[in-house]
Design an enzyme around this catalytic site. Sequence first.
Site: not given
Lengths: 462, 60
Positions: A76, A152, A176
């Site tokens: 990420k 996310s 997330s």
Amino acid sequence: MSAPAFRSASGIADGRLRATDVLEATLSRIDRLNPRLNAFTTVTADRARAQAAAIDAAVTAGRPVGPLAGVPFAVKNLIDIAGLPTLAGSKINRGHPPATADATLVTRLEDAGAILVGALNMGEYAYDFTGENAHDGPSRNPHDLSRMSGGSSGGSGSAVGGGLVPLALGSDTNGSIRVPSSFCGLFGLKPTYGRLSRAGSFPFVSSLDHLGPFARSAEDLALAYDAMQGHDPLDPVCVPRAPDLVTEALHGGIGGLRIAVASGYFRAGASPEALAAVDAVAAGLGVTRSIEIPEAATARAAAYVITATEGAALHLDRLRTRPGDFDPDVRDRLIAGALVPAVAVTRAQKFRRWYRAAVLRLFQDVDAILAPATPSVAPLIGQKTFVLNGVEVPLRPNIGIYTQPVSFIGLPVVAVPVPTSAGLPIGVQIIAAPWREDVALRIAYALEASGVAVAPVPALEG
Amino acid sequence: MTDDQLDAFILAGTALLELPIPPEWRPAIRSHLSVTLSHARTVMAFPLPDDSDPAPVFSA
């Protein structure tokens, strides 16, 4: 590319496969499919090729290689990669200087032989459950490109779900990791708060932030988790605790484990697909017992308040000076968070201790609790509302209703993927007591072995 | 709270925090604030003993 990481790693280690060949196939698949999935924001091909060549050279020379030898992974884009600015999904951070070092977890995976191939799309500053991003565009769900990847850590879900990489890292503050795992049909581990180092990652809500892995098998999750464990003085939250290695224990079975299904709050509002998935997991494990987690709605509310206010405090200066450069959906929530009375935050932190004690009492009688990961399968990209408990509510802040009360007190969770009658996967949370990731991973492994939890790569090429 | 009360709170609070807010952002901020404050009310309604410690504990 659908082979689990542990299999390709053992093939590379014993010389049947070459890391370079595995990497080139990976880079080629990213080239072909990333324009459709929008999972990657940067591909670090040169670095990866050098790493793969070094692993092949080590194998040829008879030197030992790690348990993740030659396994491609991506992170990420809130996790530091030396030489790149750490975007955290934002426009503003593009002006930051490049990171001078890799994040601790990147270093630990590479020490185990894994090969970093790039950085992944995410919701801006991690305040997101959708996988949408105003600056980079949405990462897409590999099972239906018109649907959300979840946030996310949306790019992490999209990349692993689409078979671009077998392993990715994400962060989980309120869900997330577990939300994209659910929407994209993956195994995801949110470890105990303080277990894995967060050093070298862009924060969101330090009180609640965790990092963890995504994979398409429980064994890959365990291998990555074992490689990343260990104290790190660079993260003040990371505990000085010796690693509790779990990979070997996966094969030990789940006999004797006491498991219950979360009732009440964790069933209200869930779609038929979410309930069916929990029931399928319970049936697969022979679980008939249910258990009520007390004050889960208050826990969710407290997590919401802490998130809004800590997030606002983190970004206050940027909100003052560059408000127009935020994703409006994120900006307006952060501004609202800046206005919440401080007494509510202190009460939320006091409640957190009360709730922890209450939930820990449950774990005297059970070893694991099952709950939905998301109320529904992946919504359509751009969808703004959905129906919860018969009421149409805003989608963005409500996707995490089942994940927030769990991460609020840092419990370890493995999300396992279950197919649904809707043709899309959905996740079930396996929640364990603090520091008992081994319990959740053993159950996930058993569910995978019995075929209840599956993470197939969808056909994305004609 | 009414929308007018929330707007007054937003105007005062953002002025205090020196946050520049164009009027067109206010409805979305009001909506988010309303949801967050309702969660805050839920939290504050939960009875806690005076001697309860907050979760984070600083260690020197």
